[in-house]
Design a protein around this motif. Structure first.
Motif, PDB file in Angstrom:
ATOM      1  N   UNK A   9      12.538 -12.377 -11.303  1.00 22.75           N
ATOM      2  CA  UNK A   9      13.063 -13.223 -10.237  1.00 22.75           C
ATOM      3  C   UNK A   9      12.052 -13.354  -9.111  1.00 22.75           C
ATOM      4  N   UNK A  10      11.451 -12.254  -8.702  1.00 19.56           N
ATOM      5  CA  UNK A  10      10.468 -12.299  -7.621  1.00 19.56           C
ATOM      6  C   UNK A  10       9.283 -13.189  -7.979  1.00 19.56           C
ATOM      7  N   UNK A  11       8.801 -13.078  -9.213  1.00 19.75           N
ATOM      8  CA  UNK A  11       7.676 -13.918  -9.655  1.00 19.75           C
ATOM      9  C   UNK A  11       8.082 -15.388  -9.640  1.00 19.75           C
ATOM     10  N   UNK A  12       9.236 -15.719 -10.228  1.00 17.39           N
ATOM     11  CA  UNK A  12       9.658 -17.115 -10.298  1.00 17.39           C
ATOM     12  C   UNK A  12      10.027 -17.666  -8.930  1.00 17.39           C
ATOM     13  N   UNK A  13      10.497 -16.815  -8.031  1.00 19.60           N
ATOM     14  CA  UNK A  13      10.759 -17.236  -6.667  1.00 19.60           C
ATOM     15  C   UNK A  13       9.449 -17.652  -5.990  1.00 19.60           C
TER      16      UNK A  13
END
Length: 152
Positions: A9-13
């Motif tokens: 999630x952090x990467x895609x955010x």
């Protein structure tokens, strides 16, 4: 970000925020009436070398609804950027192809994008960009395979 957020999630955010920032800077320099959606359709045809695709294939490639793609294509037809013709292999189907004017518009857009791309080059080292590219290509390829996987 919470420490409990999944790493993916952090990467895609971060990728989503980067997309918003670049879309805004690109939109600001595109020719009047040209949208990011229209540019990406032109770029799709030129980058992949497709001669023609159905509106459904294009909608699938961009992960958008058919009505959304139909709306984008209608504006592009009106501007002379793409042509839509009957599919000779399917009497009810249509095929979309990029026109010479569409190819020319893509080149104009790329020229207009030179400044924001130069800004990115100035902010990011070539080493950083060169290191990111294969990683991002790998992520895209793996996500493409997940998207194309039949539902369980």
């Amino acid at each position: 970000m919470s420490k409990k957020d999944p790493l993916a999630f952090e990467v895609f955010n971060e990728i989503g925020i980067i997309n918003q920032l670049t879309s805004a800077s690109f939109t600001a320099v595109l020719p009047r009436g040209m949208t990011i959606a229209q540019f990406t359709v032109l770029n799709h045809f030129v980058r992949l070398g497709h001669e023609a695709q159905s509106p459904a294939q294009l909608a699938g490639a961009f992960q958008i609804t058919r009505p959304t793609m139909t709306s984008t294509l209608a504006r592009m037809v009106k501007a002379g950027l793409v042509a839509i013709k009957p599919d000779p292999g399917d009497g009810r189907g249509k095929l979309v192809s990029v026109t010479a004017e569409g190819r020319k518009m893509r080149e104009i857009c790329l020229q207009r994008l030179a400044e924001p791309l130069a800004d990115a080059d100035a902010a990011l080292s070539r080493e950083t960009l060169a290191a990111l590219l294969p990683l991002l290509q790998d992520v895209r390829a793996k996500l493409d395979r997940l998207r194309d996987r039949p539902p369980e």
